[in-house]
Design a protein around this motif. Structure first.
Motif, PDB file in Angstrom:
ATOM      1  N   GLY A 155       3.279   6.454   7.546  1.00 20.06           N
ATOM      2  CA  GLY A 155       4.543   6.109   7.939  1.00 20.06           C
ATOM      3  C   GLY A 155       5.452   5.074   7.340  1.00 20.06           C
ATOM      4  N   GLY A 204       1.254  12.005   8.816  1.00 19.32           N
ATOM      5  CA  GLY A 204       1.924  13.056   8.205  1.00 19.32           C
ATOM      6  C   GLY A 204       1.174  14.217   7.985  1.00 19.32           C
ATOM      7  N   ASP A 263       8.846   3.272  -4.383  1.00 13.22           N
ATOM      8  CA  ASP A 263       7.614   3.884  -4.095  1.00 13.22           C
ATOM      9  C   ASP A 263       6.776   4.222  -5.255  1.00 13.22           C
ATOM     10  N   LEU A 269       3.300   3.002  15.866  1.00 11.41           N
ATOM     11  CA  LEU A 269       2.633   1.918  14.923  1.00 11.41           C
ATOM     12  C   LEU A 269       1.967   1.109  15.869  1.00 11.41           C
TER      13      LEU A 269
HETATM   14  N1  ATP Z   1       3.127   5.951  12.230  1.00 15.28           N
HETATM   15  C1  ATP Z   1       3.742   7.484  12.521  1.00 15.28           C
HETATM   16  N2  ATP Z   1       4.698   7.356  13.660  1.00 15.28           N
HETATM   17  C2  ATP Z   1       5.247   8.674  13.737  1.00 15.28           C
HETATM   18  N3  ATP Z   1       5.280   9.821  12.722  1.00 15.28           N
HETATM   19  C3  ATP Z   1       4.716   9.398  11.748  1.00 15.28           C
HETATM   20  C4  ATP Z   1       4.011   8.299  11.579  1.00 15.28           C
HETATM   21  N4  ATP Z   1       3.242   8.064  10.258  1.00 15.28           N
HETATM   22  C5  ATP Z   1       3.645   9.394   9.704  1.00 15.28           C
HETATM   23  N5  ATP Z   1       4.554  10.094  10.503  1.00 15.28           N
HETATM   24  C6  ATP Z   1       5.138  11.554  10.152  1.00 15.28           C
HETATM   25  O1  ATP Z   1       4.648  11.719   8.871  1.00 15.28           O
HETATM   26  C7  ATP Z   1       5.699  12.031   8.125  1.00 15.28           C
HETATM   27  C8  ATP Z   1       5.338  11.376   6.645  1.00 15.28           C
HETATM   28  O2  ATP Z   1       5.142  10.073   6.869  1.00 15.28           O
HETATM   29  P1  ATP Z   1       5.713   8.950   5.636  1.00 15.28           P
HETATM   30  O3  ATP Z   1       6.305   9.919   4.465  1.00 15.28           O
HETATM   31  O4  ATP Z   1       6.302   7.947   6.245  1.00 15.28           O
HETATM   32  O5  ATP Z   1       4.075   8.598   4.990  1.00 15.28           O
HETATM   33  P2  ATP Z   1       4.021   7.482   3.870  1.00 15.28           P
HETATM   34  O6  ATP Z   1       3.298   6.382   4.224  1.00 15.28           O
HETATM   35  O7  ATP Z   1       5.270   7.102   3.404  1.00 15.28           O
HETATM   36  O8  ATP Z   1       3.170   8.541   2.880  1.00 15.28           O
HETATM   37  P3  ATP Z   1       2.880   8.345   1.243  1.00 15.28           P
HETATM   38  O9  ATP Z   1       2.161   7.287   0.912  1.00 15.28           O
HETATM   39  O10 ATP Z   1       2.103   9.452   0.974  1.00 15.28           O
HETATM   40  O11 ATP Z   1       4.084   8.016   0.717  1.00 15.28           O
HETATM   41  C9  ATP Z   1       7.033  11.207   8.620  1.00 15.28           C
HETATM   42  O12 ATP Z   1       8.175  11.716   8.303  1.00 15.28           O
HETATM   43  C10 ATP Z   1       6.503  11.376  10.217  1.00 15.28           C
HETATM   44  O13 ATP Z   1       6.939  12.545  10.508  1.00 15.28           O
END
Ligand code: ATP
Ligand code: MG
Length: 451
Positions: free
Chosen positions: A251, A406, A304, A205
């Motif tokens: 993330g 993701g 969420d 990040l």
């Molecule tokens: N910035 C990041 N650093 C490392 N891994 C990440 C990152 N973003 C996403 N991932 C990977 O992708 C997976 C899914 O991300 P996450 O569920 O946190 O996304 P989100 O932003 O909550 O998406 P949504 O808006 O669809 O809910 C995480 O479990 C991780 O394995």
């Protein structure tokens, strides 16, 4: 032996309750034997027992009064007939005794105790005990905080103590079987615990985001000290509210879970898209449960699909709309008053009104990762058993394809399956590209492939 034991213990509590009821009514109506005090009836000795009920009594240091409340609440499920005596009629008015409290229900022909019933038992002949009884019924009491007992809400014009006094299904089943269903496994609890195997070091990040997260971390570690010892509770609203916004897969959920993991707190996720529109009626009550337990257990609440809240309140055309609006206002209020950490996640920041954004201590933008972050994400993803073929230039992959973390994880899954199917653990270029293509297709984007 253990389960039988549990039943034996609970039966003996109900026996005791039955004797207490009999005595109190005798004393109250000046019948034969009225001189005896109900408190002189021996409480069952469970000091040597180790079933779930006895353990709870020991661990929480529950008093005689607490046990009376529990026995009363359990009676309709265990042995409803012990409460039938409360149906006795007051000959003066030819109606039931108001002072016994209690209600009846179409689904249960017996007497269902209310808070008033407990007050009557404890204080009928000893008015000083009324205060003790009110303490047992207070929402600050452990039995309510842990949601063992429930005192149903009454309409505004009816005193609280007239709410039905019941035991939650979950705790009753724990007392009887020794197995405690998780709170989220009860149908009416609209939140689930989320966790991750990843660590902070796995997260990619940008610095701005990390700085914000550090602030939340500090709040998790020191918030109590600031509000307590430092006396900030006089100046600032309790709690910490953060909004995580940005595209899918960047993330947001992962970060919320890690904040919990590193501060030793449970993180519970509430899916707002399910709540605001669908469940009508019971929702408020169920959400209230989430906030109450979360506060008591110091959970981090993660909402969420928070967009559901931001939409400009619709003009209420139908009673459904009105209900949804009410629900939204209720939620916003609870979020604003929550003394712990609340994180809301959304894909968009647009159409959020100022009044709403002002309530957040942090608005954190999770952006699509740039080429360097993508390179890092790709390298992390393929650093385990599943590896990329030597001839793949990861820099150019990272540069050419704008994918969030993701999606990269989804590509990993696709490639690993494909490789293992061939009996290999090395991923070939074509497989990788095919995986990437699939991700683009999901998002309705096309991709031109250059080698
Ligand atoms: N910035 C990041 N650093 C490392 N891994 C990440 C990152 N973003 C996403 N991932 C990977 O992708 C997976 C899914 O991300 P996450 O569920 O946190 O996304 P989100 O932003 O909550 O998406 P949504 O808006 O669809 O809910 C995480 O479990 C991780 O394995
Ligand atoms: Mg998410």
């Amino acid at each position: 032996m253990e389960t039988n034991n549990a039943l034996y213990v609970i039966r003996s509590e109900i026996d005791w309750l039955s004797e207490v009821i009999d005595q109190v009514i005798r004393s109250y109506l000046m019948q034969e034997g009225h001189e005896r005090n109900w408190k002189d009836i021996a409480v069952p000795d469970i000091s040597e027992e180790n079933d779930a009920y006895s353990q709870t009594v020991h661990e929480w240091g529950l008093s005689k009064y607490d046990r009376l409340a529990l026995a009363l609440a359990m009676a309709p499920s265990i042995r409803p007939e012990v409460l039938d005596i409360f149906f006795g009629r007051n000959q003066l008015y030819d109606r039931g005794f108001t002072e016994f409290g209690g209600i009846t229900d179409t689904h249960h022909s017996g007497f269902i105790p209310t808070g008033q019933t407990l007050i009557f038992l404890m204080a009928a002949t000893e008015p000083e005990l009324r205060y003790e009884a009110m303490k047992v019924l207070s929402q600050d009491h452990l039995l309510y905080k842990e949601q063992v007992l429930v005192l149903s809400q009454t309409d505004d014009h009816i005193p609280n103590q007239n709410g039905a006094l019941t035991i939650s299904e979950r705790w009753l089943s724990y007392f009887l079987t020794g197995i405690k269903p998780k709170i989220e496994q009860t149908i009416s609890f609209p939140a689930q615990k989320i966790s991750t195997n990843l660590e902070w070091k796995d997260v990619v990040l940008d610095e701005v985001v990390m700085d914000h997260l550090q602030e939340i971390n500090s709040w998790l570690d020191h918030g109590d000290t600031l509000m307590g010892e430092w006396g900030l509770d006089r100046m600032i609203k309790p709690g910490y509210r953060a909004l995580f916004y940005g595209p899918p897969g960047t993330g947001k959920t992962l970060t919320a879970t890690l904040l919990g993991k590193s501060s030793g707190r449970d993180v519970y996720r509430v899916d707002l898209s399910m709540i605001v529109s669908k469940y009508i009626g019971e929702t408020e009550k169920n959400l209230a449960k989430v906030f109450d337990v979360a506060q008591h257990r110091k959970w981090i609440l993660f909402f969420d699909e928070a967009d559901a809240l931001f939409g400009k309140r619709t003009i209420a055309n139908s009673s459904n709309d009105r209900h949804a609006n009410q629900q939204t206002s209720y939620l916003l209020q609870r979020i604003e008053d929550f003394p712990g950490v609340v994180i809301l996640a959304s894909n968009l920041k647009a159409n959020m009104d100022d009044a709403f954004t002002r309530r957040f201590q942090a608005m954190i933008h999770f952006t699509m990762p740039g080429p360097e972050d993508r390179y890092q994400l790709w390298s992390n993803a393929f650093s385990g058993t599943c590896q990329l073929s030597q001839d793949i230039d990861l820099w150019s992959i990272a540069e050419n394809y704008e994918l969030a973390g993701g999606s990269i994880i989804n590509v990993l899954r696709y490639c690993a399956l494909s490789a293992v199917h061939r009996g290999d653990h090395i991923v070939q270029y074509d497989e990788l590209i095919k995986g990437i293509r699939q991700e683009f297709k999901k998002e309705n984007r096309t991709v031109s492939v250059t080698k």
